[in-house]
Design a protein around this motif. Structure first.
Motif, mmCIF file in Angstrom:
data_model
loop_
_atom_site.group_PDB
_atom_site.id
_atom_site.type_symbol
_atom_site.label_atom_id
_atom_site.label_comp_id
_atom_site.label_asym_id
_atom_site.label_seq_id
_atom_site.Cartn_x
_atom_site.Cartn_y
_atom_site.Cartn_z
ATOM 1 N N VAL A 212 -6.530 14.471 1.563
ATOM 2 C CA VAL A 212 -6.974 15.302 2.480
ATOM 3 C C VAL A 212 -7.130 14.687 3.739
ATOM 4 O O VAL A 212 -6.627 13.693 3.735
ATOM 5 C CB VAL A 212 -8.466 15.613 2.102
ATOM 6 N N ASN A 213 -7.340 14.978 4.846
ATOM 7 C CA ASN A 213 -7.355 14.381 6.232
ATOM 8 C C ASN A 213 -7.825 13.194 6.129
ATOM 9 O O ASN A 213 -9.082 12.956 6.024
ATOM 10 C CB ASN A 213 -8.012 15.459 7.103
ATOM 11 N N SER A 214 -7.104 12.240 6.303
ATOM 12 C CA SER A 214 -7.469 10.781 6.250
ATOM 13 C C SER A 214 -7.787 9.983 5.143
ATOM 14 O O SER A 214 -8.700 8.882 5.086
ATOM 15 C CB SER A 214 -8.538 10.650 7.491
ATOM 16 N N MET A 215 -7.948 10.740 4.052
ATOM 17 C CA MET A 215 -8.533 10.362 2.856
ATOM 18 C C MET A 215 -7.597 10.460 1.426
ATOM 19 O O MET A 215 -6.861 11.373 1.533
ATOM 20 C CB MET A 215 -9.742 11.129 2.565
ATOM 21 N N CYS A 216 -7.482 9.642 0.671
ATOM 22 C CA CYS A 216 -6.703 9.528 -0.589
ATOM 23 C C CYS A 216 -7.742 9.320 -1.705
ATOM 24 O O CYS A 216 -8.405 8.425 -1.724
ATOM 25 C CB CYS A 216 -5.596 8.625 -0.472
ATOM 26 N N ILE A 217 -7.696 10.346 -2.581
ATOM 27 C CA ILE A 217 -8.483 10.219 -3.890
ATOM 28 C C ILE A 217 -7.559 10.311 -5.166
ATOM 29 O O ILE A 217 -6.774 10.901 -5.507
ATOM 30 C CB ILE A 217 -9.379 11.448 -4.112
ATOM 31 N N ILE A 218 -7.672 8.962 -5.690
ATOM 32 C CA ILE A 218 -6.978 8.611 -6.879
ATOM 33 C C ILE A 218 -7.765 8.660 -8.167
ATOM 34 O O ILE A 218 -8.708 7.696 -8.217
ATOM 35 C CB ILE A 218 -6.286 7.065 -6.575
ATOM 36 N N LYS A 219 -7.350 9.407 -9.252
ATOM 37 C CA LYS A 219 -8.141 9.233 -10.563
ATOM 38 C C LYS A 219 -7.358 8.472 -11.403
ATOM 39 O O LYS A 219 -6.181 8.588 -11.385
ATOM 40 C CB LYS A 219 -8.405 10.676 -10.659
ATOM 41 N N LYS A 220 -8.076 7.841 -12.237
ATOM 42 C CA LYS A 220 -7.529 6.936 -13.264
ATOM 43 C C LYS A 220 -7.940 7.684 -14.724
ATOM 44 O O LYS A 220 -9.116 7.866 -14.750
ATOM 45 C CB LYS A 220 -7.913 5.518 -13.068
ATOM 46 N N ARG A 221 -7.022 7.472 -15.713
ATOM 47 C CA ARG A 221 -7.367 7.979 -16.989
ATOM 48 C C ARG A 221 -6.420 7.389 -18.034
ATOM 49 O O ARG A 221 -5.358 6.569 -17.593
ATOM 50 C CB ARG A 221 -6.833 9.350 -17.037
ATOM 51 N N PRO A 222 -6.807 7.359 -19.278
ATOM 52 C CA PRO A 222 -5.975 6.727 -20.230
ATOM 53 C C PRO A 222 -4.701 7.161 -20.303
ATOM 54 O O PRO A 222 -4.382 8.347 -19.761
ATOM 55 C CB PRO A 222 -6.868 6.787 -21.616
#
Length: 321
Positions: A212-222
């Motif tokens: 999103v604007n100026s933001m990064c969301i990283i999700k971790k899963r097995p």
């Protein structure tokens, strides 16, 4: 109601600085973590207000840890006993050791540090392995990634945004990464540039990357949750195209398809940059050798002979030489 936004609007403690869009996204992403104790690490403390607010937002037994290089952060004091501040360079071994001593893995990691591309990439390589499976890693203020003063630029192949875009490709790695030991992974290429590394087993746990604007969301899963899994072909009527489930046991990409990637503009630019770096290194070595010659005793001892040679050349006509 947006609980996090409410806390910010009614906060009277230490100063915190967040964009409104961040508060909206945080409440959507992090609300599922509020029902149980969690460990949160925030890189970049500044005045310390966000640590206070995170402490109120999550369960009382949650642990909130901040790390900042600014020595003034030593003076930060909190009423809550679940807030801890580490005053170190977050990309140092000392900081990492102290972080590990306070928590056995993290549910949430937020990078709101220097915003310099090199630091963002190093921090990811260092702390993503500490993120628990089913955890979330968030990077703020990525607008800095487009600014030269923060080691960025929209065409900079080594900016933090370029790194994160490559990570988004890594989510789909099973469809493009050839089984070739000579293949240069663009992610590892960027990590090497900033003297960082990360185990491939950790990268395989990348589940999703959202921008999103100026933001990064990283999700971790097995790892098992990050493949396409079984292909479902159901129904009886296939009058347009005959689909046989036995034909689609998996996706196999041909060598010819992968070869096309080697001709991509990014590969060409990276090859040019590497060639330019090698030429610059050779030029620097030659200049160093030349400087050494100028400083040598033999060069000093023969200075009179060189001077005499120049005088003679000026005095004697060209046709007599």
């Amino acid at each position: 109601m947006n609980k996090l936004k409410y806390l910010y609007e009614h906060h009277n403690g230490k100063v915190s600085d967040k964009w409104e869009l961040y508060l909206e996204k945080y409440d959507r992403i992090l609300c599922e973590y509020r029902s149980h104790p969690i460990n949160l690490l925030e890189i970049g403390v500044q005045n310390g207000g966000s640590l206070e607010i995170w402490s109120k937002y999550f369960e009382a037994s949650s642990q909130v840890i901040g790390c900042d290089i600014n020595r003034d952060c030593y003076d930060l004091e909190y009423d809550s006993d679940n807030i801890f501040v580490i005053v170190e360079d977050s990309n140092s071994d000392q900081a990492e050791d102290k972080v590990k001593s306070l928590a056995n893995g993290f549910d949430i990691i937020i990078d709101d540090g220097s915003h310099h591309s090199d630091d963002i990439i190093r921090s990811f390589a260092r702390y993503f392995p500490l993120l628990k499976d089913d955890g979330v890693y968030i990077i703020e203020d990525l607008h800095c990634s487009y600014w030269k003063s923060y080691e960025g630029g929209i065409y900079n192949l080594y900016s933090s945004m370029s790194f994160l875009k490559n990570l988004s490709d890594y989510v789909n790695r099973e469809h493009w990464q050839p089984e070739d030991e000579n293949f240069i992974n663009p992610i590892l290429d960027q990590l090497c540039k900033v003297d960082a590394s990360i185990d491939d087993d950790q990268l395989k746990k990348l589940h999703s990357i959202e921008f999103v604007n100026s933001m990064c969301i990283i999700k971790k899963r097995p790892v098992k949750n990050n493949t396409l899994g079984r292909r479902f072909i159901v129904g009886q009527d296939n009058s347009v195209k005959n689909l046989d489930a036995h034909q689609f046991k998996g996706l196999k990409v041909s060598k010819e398809e992968l070869d096309v990637q080697e001709q991509s503009p990014i590969s060409t630019i990276r090859a040019y940059q590497n060639e330019r770096s090698l030429m610059a290194e050779k030029l620097e070595n030659l200049e160093s050798e030349l400087h050494g010659i100028y400083q040598s005793n033999s060069w000093k001892y023969t200075s009179l002979f060189r001077l005499a040679s120049r005088i003679i050349k000026k005095m004697v006509p060209n046709q007599l030489r």
